[in-house]
Design an enzyme around this catalytic site. Structure first.
Site, mmCIF file in Angstrom:
data_model
loop_
_atom_site.group_PDB
_atom_site.id
_atom_site.type_symbol
_atom_site.label_atom_id
_atom_site.label_comp_id
_atom_site.label_asym_id
_atom_site.label_seq_id
_atom_site.Cartn_x
_atom_site.Cartn_y
_atom_site.Cartn_z
ATOM 1 N N LYS A 112 0.897 -1.099 0.078
ATOM 2 C CA LYS A 112 -0.073 -0.023 0.061
ATOM 3 C C LYS A 112 0.772 1.343 0.300
ATOM 4 C CE LYS A 112 -3.923 2.091 2.433
ATOM 5 N NZ LYS A 112 -4.884 1.885 3.631
ATOM 6 N N SER A 172 -9.935 -0.369 6.634
ATOM 7 C CA SER A 172 -9.375 -0.258 5.396
ATOM 8 C C SER A 172 -8.759 -1.498 4.841
ATOM 9 C CB SER A 172 -8.383 1.039 5.516
ATOM 10 O OG SER A 172 -9.241 2.093 5.598
ATOM 11 N N SER A 187 -9.920 2.331 2.737
ATOM 12 C CA SER A 187 -8.915 3.043 1.763
ATOM 13 C C SER A 187 -8.083 2.197 0.940
ATOM 14 C CB SER A 187 -8.161 3.968 2.656
ATOM 15 O OG SER A 187 -7.370 3.435 3.473
#
Length: 497
Positions: A91, A190, A166
């Site tokens: 990420k 997330s 997210s």
């Protein structure tokens, strides 16, 4: 509905194998890490135009790391870890010295960090090639990746729908066969929420058990890095790599890592006898999508058939979690994001000699931050201001304490709690973007766990009968009992096969 990207679309079978299977092939020298890594890089090149899971792909860096693993194994060295040679998607909120770290924001476009995050370092030391950095909501604020400054990620199950947020990029990469492993962060869901929407496994470890050093902060008391993969065992193997005390992180807890891999292997026999499972009453009621509730109830019955004792649990303050979370988080955001002022790193806009330093800072922040980030900064600044701090922020913290107490009382009765991960299946891109409250409500089931700092997992629990899209089952364990997630999760996974 099927995910054509895994079922039909993968021309190279290496991109559909589990990480554990790939590790076995690499370590026995049946295939090389370079072959596995190249297969996934080819897969990214073939499908990421549809998915947009990646913000940056580091082909040269990934292949160099794979070659290093192959060289060591060919020389007779033991693998650096159980996952050595198996590539991973990271990420884009963890710093990396060899790739940009943008947090999906124009504020950090092109930013090159002078140091690796601890999670990044541990991945490298484990011999895991990093394929690239994945898309996300800007500064991890959002539930659909639609807040990314570089465009949303599309769900491989239906390209018109969100992959969640997210960290939608990491989960979508797994679901599309672009990576066998991925790293995310979980501030209010997330990791778990995108896992639910993409039929993958995602874990939020206990707060403080995975280092936050080098993780670009959203809300420091809530943020937690964690592993995600396509199976419970793969997720456990990655969890073991990234967890552990870190002296560079003041919130890191100095205690042994929970035996997550052992637990996952033990749970694979499918036996849940003696396990008390609590169904959270507040997350099992009207208002959720019927197909989600149907899948959840079927999952609970499956656990019962595997020997678990099912108990209904009342957590009354969970109803107040959404309001408390969306006060505490913006307050921490307004403080953490004050560092992005255009003076030291990242974007600097309007510095043409006609503006004062204060004006350059204000202009830079206006140009660099997206609408949702600005909304949360303003809300947090307001809630922390004189005359409102006691009325809003302190009240939210009191609710946070009550939620933690609800969890503690529940674990006096049961070993683990369960709920749907999300109230609905994946929604269409654009459907909620103009209604922040609707978007916030999507995290209803996941955020209480972050407020209490406990451990949680989302794993596949079937497809909704009304949409044909994936539904996630959420498991919630007490602090530092992350192994319970893997034991129960692996047993549930085995029971579905």
């Amino acid at each position: 509905m099927t995910n054509k990207y895994l079922v039909e679309g993968s021309e190279n079978e290496l991109t559909t194998k589990t990480a554990a299977e790939l590790a076995g092939l690499i370590h026995s020298r049946e295939v090389t890490s370079r072959e596995v890594t190249q297969a996934h890089l080819d897969r990214i090149a073939a499908v990421d135009g549809d998915i947009h899971a990646f913000l940056h792909v580091g082909q040269e860096e990934a292949l160099n790391a794979a070659d290093d693993v192959d060289k060591r194994l060919d020389a007779g060295e033991a693998p650096a870890s159980a996952l050595a040679g198996v590539p991973l998607a990271l990420k884009d909120v963890f710093t990396t010295t060899d790739a940009p770290t943008t947090a999906a924001s124009k504020m950090l476009e092109g930013y090159m960090s002078p140091y690796d995050a601890t999670v990044t370092r541990k991945i490298r030391e484990a011999g895991i090639p990093i394929l690239g950095k994945t898309n996300m909501d800007e500064f991890a604020m959002g539930s659909s990746t639609e807040n990314s400054a570089y465009g949303p990620t599309h769900n491989p199950w239906d390209l018109e729908r969100t992959a969640g947020g997210s960290g939608g990029g990491s989960s979508a990469a797994l679901a599309a066969g672009q990576a066998p492993l991925a790293i995310g962060t979980d501030t209010g869901g997330s990791i778990r929420q995108p896992a639910a929407l993409t039929n993958t496994v995602g874990v939020k470890p206990t707060y403080g058990t995975v280092s936050r050093y080098g993780l670009i902060a959203c809300a420091s008391s809530l943020d937690q890095g964690g592993p995600t993969a396509r199976t419970v065992l793969d997720t456990a193997l990655l969890h073991e790599v990234i967890a552990g005390h870190d002296a560079f992180d003041a919130t890191s807890v100095n205690r042994p890592v929970a035996p997550v891999v052992q637990a996952a292997r033990e749970g694979a026999n499918g036996d849940l006898k003696g396990v008390k499972v609590g169904v959270v009453k507040q997350f099992d009621r009207d208002g959720y999508q019927p197909g989600v509730l149907e899948a959840f109830h079927a999952s609970v019955e499956q656990m019962r058939s595997q020997g678990a004792e099912i108990v209904e649990v009342d957590c009354p303050h969970f109803d107040d979690a959404l309001g408390a979370y969306y006060l505490i988080l913006p307050c921490e955001v307004s403080s953490n994001l004050a560092r992005f002022d255009g003076m030291r790193y990242g974007l600097r806009a309007g510095d043409d000699g006609t503006r004062s330093a204060d004006e350059v800072m204000a202009y830079t922040r206006a140009q660099g931050f997206g609408p949702e980030v600005k909304r949360r900064i303003i809300l947090g600044t307001y809630a922390l201001s004189v005359g409102y701090y006691d009325a809003y922020y302190l009240q939210a913290q009191r609710v946070r304490t009550l939620i933690a107490q609800d969890f503690a009382k529940a674990y006096e009765q049961v070993d683990i709690l369960v709920s749907p991960t999300t109230p609905t299946t994946a929604f269409k891109l654009g459907e909620k973007v103009t209604d922040p409250l609707e978007m916030y409500n999507f995290d209803l089931c996941t955020l209480p766990l972050n407020l209490a700092g406990l451990a949680g997992m989302s794993l596949p629990s079937g497809l909704a009968s009304d949409t044909g899209l994936p539904v996630g089952l959420q498991l919630m364990a007490p602090a530092f009992q992350d192994d319970r997630l893997y034991r129960v999760g692996a047993a549930f996974e085995a029971g579905r096969k």
